[in-house]
Design a protein around this motif. Structure first.
Motif, mmCIF file in Angstrom:
data_model
loop_
_atom_site.group_PDB
_atom_site.id
_atom_site.type_symbol
_atom_site.label_atom_id
_atom_site.label_comp_id
_atom_site.label_asym_id
_atom_site.label_seq_id
_atom_site.Cartn_x
_atom_site.Cartn_y
_atom_site.Cartn_z
ATOM 1 N N TYR A 155 0.843 -1.206 0.000
ATOM 2 C CA TYR A 155 0.000 0.000 0.000
ATOM 3 C C TYR A 155 0.884 1.264 0.000
ATOM 4 N N SER A 156 1.921 1.252 0.855
ATOM 5 C CA SER A 156 2.836 2.397 0.929
ATOM 6 C C SER A 156 3.584 2.587 -0.391
ATOM 7 N N LYS A 158 1.328 4.173 -2.845
ATOM 8 C CA LYS A 158 1.126 5.595 -2.511
ATOM 9 C C LYS A 158 2.306 6.436 -2.986
#
Length: 268
Positions: free
Chosen positions: A83-84, A87
């Motif tokens: 997820y990071s 992002k």
């Protein structure tokens, strides 16, 4: 807030036939609205739903067959990492970041070039003090210090080279005449080598600064052409830097932009 295909399939499989009578607990209100719109199932978020979901998260490894607490925590860590990564990869401000870094570096270079040029003036001024009065521009002075070296070796043959640096025949002639009657002290070859070496560094820094300014200009014309046309590339880049990103600057009310402009550092 978007209904994914996998989630749609899961809900289609498990929701009862009479969807209107069912009530689906959803953590994200936006996602709940999307499910209601596309599948016609009423959704609730907040309150008791948050408590139930917290309980599910806590006891997830006991609710799913074949899943241990250790493998669940590993899966959570993997999800967090991916997820990071996503992002960072899809950061909408990444073009702004280049502008912010460039303008900060430009300011730093201005300070450094100024400090180093003063050092060259002071150092070379012992040998040829009259040059400071004839040439005041920093980069040109450093080029001249590198070109002239020992002032006693300056002759009529050097006039063309001097003209090329100062872009003025009268100044070049004045430098030649000043070198003949200079009251500066004599200097040893080893000292001259050091001064010339330092002058070369300052000249290369000035050239890099010019290149960086061109890069900033081209970047600003791509990212914020209207802002560049209105207030120029450098001040526009400073505003973006102060605001944190172009998106933030675009969302600011006029009064906030006015306060940004009133800061002393903006037009430094």
């Amino acid at each position: 807030g978007v209904l994914h295909e996998d989630l749609r399939l899961l809900l289609d499989t498990h929701l009862p036939a009479k969807r209107k009578k069912a009530l689906l607990g959803v953590a994200d209100a936006k996602l709940g609205a999307a499910i209601l719109e596309e599948l016609g199932c009423p959704c609730q978020s907040g309150g008791v739903v948050a408590e139930i979901l917290r309980g599910i998260r806590l006891h997830f490894h006991t609710l799913v067959k074949g899943l241990t607490a250790q493998s669940a925590s590993k899966a959570q860590l993997g999800l967090g990492h991916s997820y990071s990564r996503a992002k960072v990869k899809f950061n909408v401000n990444r073009v702004d970041n280049m502008i912010i870094q460039s303008i900060s570096l430009l300011d730093q270079l201005d300070k450094d070039i100024n400090t180093f040029s003063m050092r060259v003036r002071e150092w070379y001024g012992y040998h040829f003090p009259e040059l400071i009065k004839i040439v005041s521009e920093n980069a040109t002075y450093c080029r001249l210090a590198k070109f002239i070296g020992n002032r006693k070796e300056l002759s009529e043959e050097s006039l063309e080279g001097l003209e090329e640096i100062v872009m003025d025949s009268a100044k070049a002639q004045a430098i030649l005449e000043a070198s003949r009657s200079s009251m500066g002290m004599d200097i040893s070859p080893i000292d001259l080598i050091n001064i010339e070496s330092f002058s070369s560094r300052v000249v290369s820094l000035s050239e890099y600064r010019r290149g960086l300014q061109e890069y900033l200009r081209s970047k600003m014309s791509q990212v914020a052409p209207s802002l560049s046309a209105l207030i120029g590339e450098v001040v526009g880049a400073r505003l973006i830097s102060h605001a944190g990103s172009l998106t933030n600057l675009a969302k600011y009310p006029a009064s906030t932009v006015q306060i940004l402009g009133a800061e002393k550092a903006l037009f430094r």
